[in-house]
Design a protein around this motif. Structure first.
Motif, short mmCIF file in Angstrom:
data_model
loop_
_atom_site.label_atom_id
_atom_site.label_comp_id
_atom_site.label_asym_id
_atom_site.label_seq_id
_atom_site.Cartn_x
_atom_site.Cartn_y
_atom_site.Cartn_z
N PHE A 215 0.78 -1.29 -0.09
CA PHE A 215 0.06 -0.06 -0.16
C PHE A 215 0.99 1.29 -0.05
O PHE A 215 0.65 2.24 -0.80
N VAL A 216 1.96 1.36 0.83
CA VAL A 216 2.84 2.44 0.93
C VAL A 216 3.44 2.62 -0.35
O VAL A 216 3.66 3.70 -0.71
N GLU A 217 4.09 1.47 -0.88
CA GLU A 217 4.60 1.83 -2.18
C GLU A 217 3.97 2.13 -3.14
O GLU A 217 4.30 2.88 -4.09
N THR A 218 2.65 1.64 -3.45
CA THR A 218 1.89 1.99 -4.40
C THR A 218 1.56 3.57 -4.30
O THR A 218 1.42 4.34 -5.23
N LEU A 219 1.03 3.90 -3.03
CA LEU A 219 0.55 5.39 -2.69
C LEU A 219 1.69 6.23 -3.43
O LEU A 219 1.46 7.31 -3.85
N PHE A 220 2.84 6.04 -2.90
CA PHE A 220 3.96 7.02 -3.08
C PHE A 220 4.44 7.03 -4.46
O PHE A 220 5.16 7.93 -5.06
N ASP A 221 4.54 5.72 -5.14
CA ASP A 221 4.78 5.57 -6.55
C ASP A 221 3.92 6.61 -7.43
O ASP A 221 4.36 7.23 -8.37
N GLN A 222 2.42 6.62 -6.97
CA GLN A 222 1.52 7.44 -7.67
C GLN A 222 1.68 8.85 -7.35
O GLN A 222 1.34 9.81 -8.20
N TYR A 223 2.08 9.34 -6.14
CA TYR A 223 2.16 10.49 -5.58
C TYR A 223 3.56 11.06 -6.05
O TYR A 223 3.70 12.50 -5.88
N ALA A 224 4.46 10.51 -6.42
CA ALA A 224 5.86 11.01 -6.58
C ALA A 224 5.90 12.42 -7.20
O ALA A 224 6.67 13.49 -6.82
N ALA A 225 5.49 12.42 -8.49
CA ALA A 225 5.55 13.67 -9.25
C ALA A 225 5.04 14.68 -8.89
O ALA A 225 5.43 16.00 -9.07
N SER A 226 3.85 14.53 -8.09
CA SER A 226 3.40 16.11 -7.53
C SER A 226 3.78 16.04 -6.12
O SER A 226 2.90 17.14 -5.41
N PHE A 227 4.74 15.30 -5.43
CA PHE A 227 4.77 15.14 -3.88
C PHE A 227 5.22 16.46 -3.34
O PHE A 227 4.69 16.98 -2.33
N ASP A 228 6.14 17.09 -4.06
CA ASP A 228 6.76 18.39 -3.41
C ASP A 228 5.96 19.53 -3.37
O ASP A 228 5.55 20.20 -2.40
N THR A 229 5.07 19.49 -4.56
CA THR A 229 4.15 20.54 -4.76
C THR A 229 2.88 20.55 -3.77
O THR A 229 2.56 21.57 -2.76
N ALA A 230 2.49 19.17 -3.50
CA ALA A 230 1.19 19.07 -2.65
C ALA A 230 1.72 19.23 -1.15
O ALA A 230 1.17 19.90 -0.46
N LEU A 231 2.81 18.59 -0.89
CA LEU A 231 3.32 18.79 0.52
C LEU A 231 3.87 20.00 1.21
O LEU A 231 3.30 20.62 2.08
N VAL A 232 4.75 20.67 0.39
CA VAL A 232 5.04 22.06 0.54
C VAL A 232 4.33 23.09 0.65
O VAL A 232 4.03 23.89 1.19
N ASP A 233 3.81 23.21 -0.75
CA ASP A 233 3.05 24.47 -1.35
C ASP A 233 1.65 24.22 -0.60
O ASP A 233 1.07 25.41 -0.11
N ARG A 234 1.09 23.20 -0.56
CA ARG A 234 -0.35 23.17 -0.11
C ARG A 234 -0.49 22.78 1.24
O ARG A 234 -1.50 23.28 2.09
N LEU A 235 0.34 21.91 2.03
CA LEU A 235 0.15 21.41 3.27
C LEU A 235 1.17 21.98 4.37
O LEU A 235 1.11 21.80 5.36
N ASP A 236 1.83 23.03 3.73
CA ASP A 236 2.71 23.74 4.61
C ASP A 236 3.98 22.67 5.39
O ASP A 236 3.94 22.92 6.59
#
Length: 311
Positions: free
Chosen positions: A102-123
């Motif tokens: 589950f973790v592997e699948t989640l982050f494989d799908q999330y990787a390309a947008s990870f920085d933008t989502a986590l830093v810009d949107r979630l501070d």
């Protein structure tokens, strides 16, 4: 629309699931009936059983646990995290980690947008909070669950050698593009092999939300660190009596007492600071920023109770 990777492989079953999703908000019972019709056509469709379980659970309809069980039986690796949703229906989680697949699948799908989502949107601030507690050169550093390298960017100026491990190949690909690490490796942190004491600092920023019980990883880090080495990590905060608790977000939170007891037993002297790690749905996610130092081993006579005078 059902994402391609969620398809049952049967066009008619997919169409019924599509209509079920359209009905889900206004008539969840009818949506569940349509999902059951789809599953009659595709009985081994893990994503269909998972969505049926979610609809039943979210709307208080019976049979949610059974649907999640069918999802797990159809996909024993549990790439959708059905076991976590099943456990959320009970008083306590039956498992002490999030399923690796589950973790592997989640982050494989999330990787390309990870920085933008986590830093810009979630501070997201965990790397900066950990960096604030590190003073001076750190030598050889291992970044567990390194992701795209957000922690690596904070560590690189401090260390002579930096290695990163993560379960997600796509996250590692993003980290490699930043050229921060001397070496990157794909590792499952829930099943690490024993190592020699070669590291001066081990970090884990926002990683242990996917590991409820931390005894195994803490013992591993203790063995991997040189005497006087540091273990720096963050966890989400849990104020209940249990050492850890599975949240509706399907992430584990940990208690201060549980962490202090665990680190003391593993041979660390620890400092825990409460802080806001990130935002989620406009609400702050509180956690602990932990800096632990591995204690020097006791002299043998002190460990064995020997009398120096008699030696």
């Amino acid at each position: 629309m059902i994402p391609l990777q969620m398809s049952s492989g049967d066009l008619i079953a997919d169409r019924r699931a599509y209509y079920a999703e359209a009905l889900a908000t206004d008539d969840p019972a009818a949506a569940c009936d349509l999902y059951l019709q789809a599953l009659d056509l595709a009985p081994d469709w893990a994503a269909g059983w998972y969505r049926l379980g979610v609809l039943r659970a979210d709307h208080g309809l019976p049979g949610a646990a059974e649907a999640f069980e069918r999802a797990i039986a159809s996909d024993p690796a549990d790439r959708l995290g059905a076991a976590l949703r099943r456990d959320m229906l009970r008083d306590r989680a039956l498992g002490d980690t999030v399923p690796t697949a589950f973790v592997e699948t989640l982050f494989d799908q999330y990787a390309a947008s990870f920085d933008t989502a986590l830093v810009d949107r979630l501070d997201y601030r965990a790397p900066q909070l950990l960096r604030a507690g590190l003073n001076g050169p750190q030598g050889r550093v291992l970044d567990l669950g390194c992701g795209t390298g957000l922690m690596g960017a904070e560590l690189r100026p401090l260390c002579t050698y930096l290695e990163g491990w993560d379960i997600s190949a796509e996250m590692l690909r993003e980290a490699e593009a930043k050229a921060l690490y001397d070496h990157l490796d794909k590792r499952d942190l829930s099943a690490l092999a024993p190592v020699d004491a070669t590291w001066d600092l081990v970090t884990a920023a926002d990683v242990f939300a996917y590991l409820g019980a931390l005894e195994r990883i803490t013992a591993w880090v203790s063995a991997a660190l040189r005497p006087g080495g540091r273990f720096a990590f963050t966890v989400e905060a849990h104020d209940g009596p249990e050492p850890y608790h599975l949240r509706p977000s399907r992430r584990f939170a940990h208690s201060e007492k549980g962490l202090r007891d665990l680190l003391d037993q593993a041979g660390f002297t620890a400092t825990l600071t409460r802080a806001t790690l990130r935002m989620d749905r406009d609400a702050p996610i509180e956690g602990f920023v932990v800096h632990a130092v591995k204690n020097a081993p006791l002299p043998r006579h002190a460990e064995d109770g020997e009398d120096m005078a008699a030696a």
